[in-house]
Design a protein around this motif. Structure first.
Motif, PDB file in Angstrom:
ATOM      1  N   ASN A  52      59.570   6.350  34.533  1.00 22.95           N
ATOM      2  CA  ASN A  52      60.495   5.285  33.876  1.00 22.95           C
ATOM      3  C   ASN A  52      60.092   4.081  33.581  1.00 22.95           C
ATOM      4  N   MET A  53      59.313   3.285  35.026  1.00 19.76           N
ATOM      5  CA  MET A  53      58.851   2.131  34.999  1.00 19.76           C
ATOM      6  C   MET A  53      57.929   1.859  33.461  1.00 19.76           C
ATOM      7  N   PHE A  54      57.631   2.556  32.603  1.00 23.57           N
ATOM      8  CA  PHE A  54      57.131   1.742  31.802  1.00 23.57           C
ATOM      9  C   PHE A  54      57.283   2.054  30.443  1.00 23.57           C
ATOM     10  N   ALA A  55      58.360   3.430  30.369  1.00 24.52           N
ATOM     11  CA  ALA A  55      59.505   3.971  29.136  1.00 24.52           C
ATOM     12  C   ALA A  55      59.683   2.258  29.300  1.00 24.52           C
ATOM     13  N   THR A  56      60.598   1.574  30.434  1.00 20.17           N
ATOM     14  CA  THR A  56      61.269   0.554  30.323  1.00 20.17           C
ATOM     15  C   THR A  56      60.742  -0.917  29.435  1.00 20.17           C
ATOM     16  N   LEU A  57      59.198  -0.821  30.165  1.00 18.67           N
ATOM     17  CA  LEU A  57      58.624  -1.794  29.455  1.00 18.67           C
ATOM     18  C   LEU A  57      58.191  -1.738  28.111  1.00 18.67           C
ATOM     19  N   ALA A  58      58.435  -0.285  27.832  1.00 26.80           N
ATOM     20  CA  ALA A  58      58.344  -0.232  26.234  1.00 26.80           C
ATOM     21  C   ALA A  58      59.271  -1.246  25.179  1.00 26.80           C
ATOM     22  N   SER A  59      60.119  -1.717  25.994  1.00 28.82           N
ATOM     23  CA  SER A  59      60.859  -2.188  25.231  1.00 28.82           C
ATOM     24  C   SER A  59      60.404  -4.074  24.777  1.00 28.82           C
ATOM     25  N   ASN A  60      59.012  -4.695  25.454  1.00 24.77           N
ATOM     26  CA  ASN A  60      58.317  -5.256  25.895  1.00 24.77           C
ATOM     27  C   ASN A  60      57.252  -4.958  24.883  1.00 24.77           C
ATOM     28  N   PRO A  61      56.440  -4.619  24.280  1.00 24.48           N
ATOM     29  CA  PRO A  61      54.850  -4.447  23.775  1.00 24.48           C
ATOM     30  C   PRO A  61      53.940  -5.431  25.067  1.00 24.48           C
ATOM     31  N   THR A  62      54.380  -7.085  24.830  1.00 31.24           N
ATOM     32  CA  THR A  62      53.610  -7.297  25.450  1.00 31.24           C
ATOM     33  C   THR A  62      53.788  -7.697  26.855  1.00 31.24           C
ATOM     34  N   VAL A  63      54.786  -7.052  27.106  1.00 27.66           N
ATOM     35  CA  VAL A  63      54.462  -7.237  29.274  1.00 27.66           C
ATOM     36  C   VAL A  63      54.226  -5.808  29.187  1.00 27.66           C
ATOM     37  N   LEU A  64      54.496  -4.793  28.518  1.00 30.56           N
ATOM     38  CA  LEU A  64      53.744  -3.565  28.817  1.00 30.56           C
ATOM     39  C   LEU A  64      52.581  -3.731  29.117  1.00 30.56           C
ATOM     40  N   ASP A  65      51.547  -4.511  27.980  1.00 32.03           N
ATOM     41  CA  ASP A  65      50.214  -5.105  27.400  1.00 32.03           C
ATOM     42  C   ASP A  65      49.446  -5.092  28.854  1.00 32.03           C
ATOM     43  N   VAL A  66      50.521  -6.436  29.521  1.00 31.43           N
ATOM     44  CA  VAL A  66      49.739  -7.347  30.622  1.00 31.43           C
ATOM     45  C   VAL A  66      50.254  -6.360  32.156  1.00 31.43           C
ATOM     46  N   VAL A  67      51.281  -5.122  31.831  1.00 26.68           N
ATOM     47  CA  VAL A  67      50.647  -4.950  33.053  1.00 26.68           C
ATOM     48  C   VAL A  67      49.957  -3.993  33.345  1.00 26.68           C
ATOM     49  N   THR A  68      50.161  -3.287  31.766  1.00 25.52           N
ATOM     50  CA  THR A  68      49.034  -1.339  32.177  1.00 25.52           C
ATOM     51  C   THR A  68      47.732  -2.865  32.231  1.00 25.52           C
ATOM     52  N   THR A  69      47.511  -3.714  31.487  1.00 23.89           N
ATOM     53  CA  THR A  69      46.183  -4.232  31.376  1.00 23.89           C
ATOM     54  C   THR A  69      45.610  -4.471  32.913  1.00 23.89           C
ATOM     55  N   LEU A  70      46.473  -5.566  33.443  1.00 22.51           N
ATOM     56  CA  LEU A  70      46.467  -6.165  35.002  1.00 22.51           C
ATOM     57  C   LEU A  70      45.701  -4.921  35.298  1.00 22.51           C
ATOM     58  N   GLN A  71      46.707  -3.454  35.636  1.00 26.59           N
ATOM     59  CA  GLN A  71      46.406  -2.457  36.521  1.00 26.59           C
ATOM     60  C   GLN A  71      45.365  -1.893  35.621  1.00 26.59           C
ATOM     61  N   GLY A  72      44.964  -2.100  35.171  1.00 20.47           N
ATOM     62  CA  GLY A  72      43.965  -1.570  34.890  1.00 20.47           C
ATOM     63  C   GLY A  72      42.335  -2.802  35.307  1.00 20.47           C
TER      64      GLY A  72
END
Length: 182
Positions: free
Chosen positions: A32-52
């Motif tokens: 659900n966290m990632f599904a929620t973040l998908a509403s803002n592609p930039t935030v989703l990208d920031v979070v997943t890029t940082l985690q990676g």
């Protein structure tokens, strides 16, 4: 109940569908966290890029220990659930070590120092004492590794804050106050 809107699969912007597909392949579902973040592609990208990117610093059990210690210190139920799941199912950590990490310790003395330090970083808002630095250095961590510890802690704080604001619905096995799956 989550307080922010989760886009339906049809509403997810094209640029985020590939990211969500990768996350779904890793977990077997899209948390659900990632599904929620998908509403803002930039935030989703920031979070997943940082985690990676941060998956390349420190070893996995140390990163999991930091995530558990920080999430406990921040009171993020969603993050505790997902980090317990990931630490156990993907990270090979025992339930005892997961419980200890949440308490700011570990079965491994070096990781115990990291857990204590990460919690001090959170509780002091980064204003750690000389003694805190001496303790983590005394466990064998170098200054570049301390920078990595702080950066991983801050990345966990980011997702803690996002999930605490949202009160993200827990879609993975919840954990009890002791840290065991509930």
């Amino acid at each position: 109940m989550s307080r922010l809107n989760v886009p339906s699969p049809d509403e997810v912007p094209d640029g985020t569908k590939g990211i969500l597909d990768n996350i779904g392949a890793q977990f077997g579902f899209v948390p659900n966290m990632f599904a929620t973040l998908a509403s803002n592609p930039t935030v989703l990208d920031v979070v997943t890029t940082l985690q990676g990117t941060l998956s390349r610093v420190l070893d996995a059990k140390t990163r999991h220990t930091i995530a558990l210690a920080v999430s406990q210190a921040n009171g993020c139920d969603y993050c505790l659930a997902i980090h317990t799941y990931v630490s156990s199912e993907l990270g090979g950590m025992s339930s005892d070590d997961i419980d200890l990490a949440r308490a700011g310790s570990s079965i491994d003395p070096k990781r115990a120092a990291v857990a204590r330090f990460a919690q001090q970083v959170v509780e002091s808002r980064g204003q750690v004492s000389d003694a805190d630095l001496a303790a983590v250095r005394g466990a064998g961590y170098t200054d570049p590794q301390i920078l990595a510890i702080v950066t991983v802690a801050v990345q966990v704080l980011l997702t803690n804050f996002l999930n605490n604001v949202n009160q993200t619905d827990i879609d993975i096995p919840a954990v009890s106050p002791s840290g065991t799956p509930g």
